[in-house]
Design an enzyme around this catalytic site. Structure first.
Site, PDB file in Angstrom:
ATOM      1  N   VAL A  87       8.316  20.711  13.171  1.00 32.48           N
ATOM      2  CA  VAL A  87       8.365  21.048  11.671  1.00 32.48           C
ATOM      3  C   VAL A  87       8.606  19.629  10.949  1.00 32.48           C
ATOM      4  O   VAL A  87       9.625  19.337  10.976  1.00 32.48           O
ATOM      5  CB  VAL A  87       8.868  22.100  11.334  1.00 32.48           C
ATOM      6  CG1 VAL A  87       8.804  22.376   9.805  1.00 32.48           C
ATOM      7  CG2 VAL A  87       8.322  23.661  11.838  1.00 32.48           C
ATOM      8  N   LYS A  88       7.586  19.365   9.960  1.00 29.64           N
ATOM      9  CA  LYS A  88       7.973  17.932   9.148  1.00 29.64           C
ATOM     10  C   LYS A  88       8.595  18.293   7.912  1.00 29.64           C
ATOM     11  O   LYS A  88       7.920  18.943   7.136  1.00 29.64           O
ATOM     12  CB  LYS A  88       6.871  17.045   9.024  1.00 29.64           C
ATOM     13  CG  LYS A  88       7.114  15.619   9.078  1.00 29.64           C
ATOM     14  CD  LYS A  88       5.928  15.054   9.276  1.00 29.64           C
ATOM     15  CE  LYS A  88       6.041  13.270   8.966  1.00 29.64           C
ATOM     16  NZ  LYS A  88       4.570  12.798   8.953  1.00 29.64           N
ATOM     17  N   VAL A  89      10.013  17.736   7.617  1.00 26.48           N
ATOM     18  CA  VAL A  89      10.624  18.351   6.628  1.00 26.48           C
ATOM     19  C   VAL A  89      10.859  17.279   5.588  1.00 26.48           C
ATOM     20  O   VAL A  89      11.437  16.113   6.054  1.00 26.48           O
ATOM     21  CB  VAL A  89      11.736  19.077   6.791  1.00 26.48           C
ATOM     22  CG1 VAL A  89      12.555  19.635   5.595  1.00 26.48           C
ATOM     23  CG2 VAL A  89      11.261  20.647   7.720  1.00 26.48           C
ATOM     24  N   ALA A 113       3.840  18.644  11.779  1.00 28.53           N
ATOM     25  CA  ALA A 113       3.146  19.436  10.808  1.00 28.53           C
ATOM     26  C   ALA A 113       4.039  19.579   9.593  1.00 28.53           C
ATOM     27  O   ALA A 113       5.012  20.223   9.706  1.00 28.53           O
ATOM     28  CB  ALA A 113       2.738  20.664  11.418  1.00 28.53           C
ATOM     29  N   THR A 121       1.160  13.984  11.267  1.00 30.99           N
ATOM     30  CA  THR A 121       0.449  14.097  10.297  1.00 30.99           C
ATOM     31  C   THR A 121       1.297  14.017   9.072  1.00 30.99           C
ATOM     32  O   THR A 121       2.395  14.245   8.892  1.00 30.99           O
ATOM     33  CB  THR A 121      -0.481  15.261  10.408  1.00 30.99           C
ATOM     34  OG1 THR A 121       0.327  16.466  10.287  1.00 30.99           O
ATOM     35  CG2 THR A 121      -1.213  15.298  11.628  1.00 30.99           C
TER      36      THR A 121
END
Ligand code: G3P
Length: 217
Positions: free
Chosen positions: A86-88, A60, A27
């Site tokens: 965790v999308k960074v 996310a 997402t």
């Protein structure tokens, strides 16, 4: 190659999951906004629902762009479910945060990657996934799949463990070409996944078989 679906739309996630070929979900804030998900609690609940629907990694994305903010937000996202990644974003503080997450047992997906140099930094920081944006590179007149191939080549000869996750997929041919160059994961809109099913000769052939089958009844 793993198949992720690139959406926050629960009906589309369900449809892809029921096809039996889904390995995960990605997402981003644009996809969440498209579904009208608004406010901290609604966002956290939405991720939780996706995690309960799909048995696979769920990316996310953080909104913060400073190191402390990214770490704090990422810790909260990671606490939702063990499958959360965790999308960074690929920015200086993002790279520092990815290293912090790596050292603290939290998996990351480094997003907004448009060059091999950025991909090397992701791998050095220990990201679980690197997300080169294929469609947006094509839009700017370059070849996105060539970047996937280049990153995969560098990671292989250097022994980097980061998985190459081809993102910004726009059509079935992107998926096929990413498979050809060895992408570890393709994250795709539902239409592109379903587009792989289609061939006019399949439709013509099936219509003929069904017509002839009537003669055998
Ligand atoms: O995974 C990233 C993706 O959502 C971006 O796709 O089509 O907005 O370039 P697009």
């Amino acid at each position: 190659m793993k198949f992720f679906i690139d959406t926050a739309n629960l009906a589309q996630i369900k449809e892809a999951n029921e096809l039996g070929i889904l390995d995960g979900v990605t997402t981003n804030p644009s996809l969440m906004a498209k579904e009208g998900i608004k406010g901290h609690d609604a966002i956290m609940n939405h991720y939780k629902t996706i995690c309960e629907m799909v048995d696979g990694d769920i990316s996310a994305e953080v909104i913060a762009t400073d190191f402390n903010g990214i770490v704090e937000e990422g810790k909260k996202l990671a606490a939702i479910h063990p499958n959360i990644v965790v999308k960074v974003p690929m920015i200086k503080d993002g790279v520092k945060a990815i290293k912090w997450f790596t050292d603290n047992g939290i998996r990351t997906n480094c997003t907004l990657v448009f060059s091999a140099g950025q991909a090397i930094l992701c791998a050095k920081a220990g990201a679980a996934y690197v997300s080169p944006f294929i469609g947006r590179i094509d839009d700017s007149g370059w070849d996105g799949v060539q970047l996937v191939e280049q990153i995969k080549h560098i990671y292989t000869i250097q022994g980097f463990k980061t998985q190459v996750l081809a993102a910004s997929i726009r059509n079935p041919n992107h998926i096929i070409r990413c498979a050809e160059v060895g992408a570890d994961v393709c994250t795709c809109p539902l239409d592109s996944i379903l587009g792989l099913l289609k061939h006019p000769l399949t439709d013509i052939g099936l219509a003929k078989f069904l017509e002839d089958a009537k003669k055998t009844q």
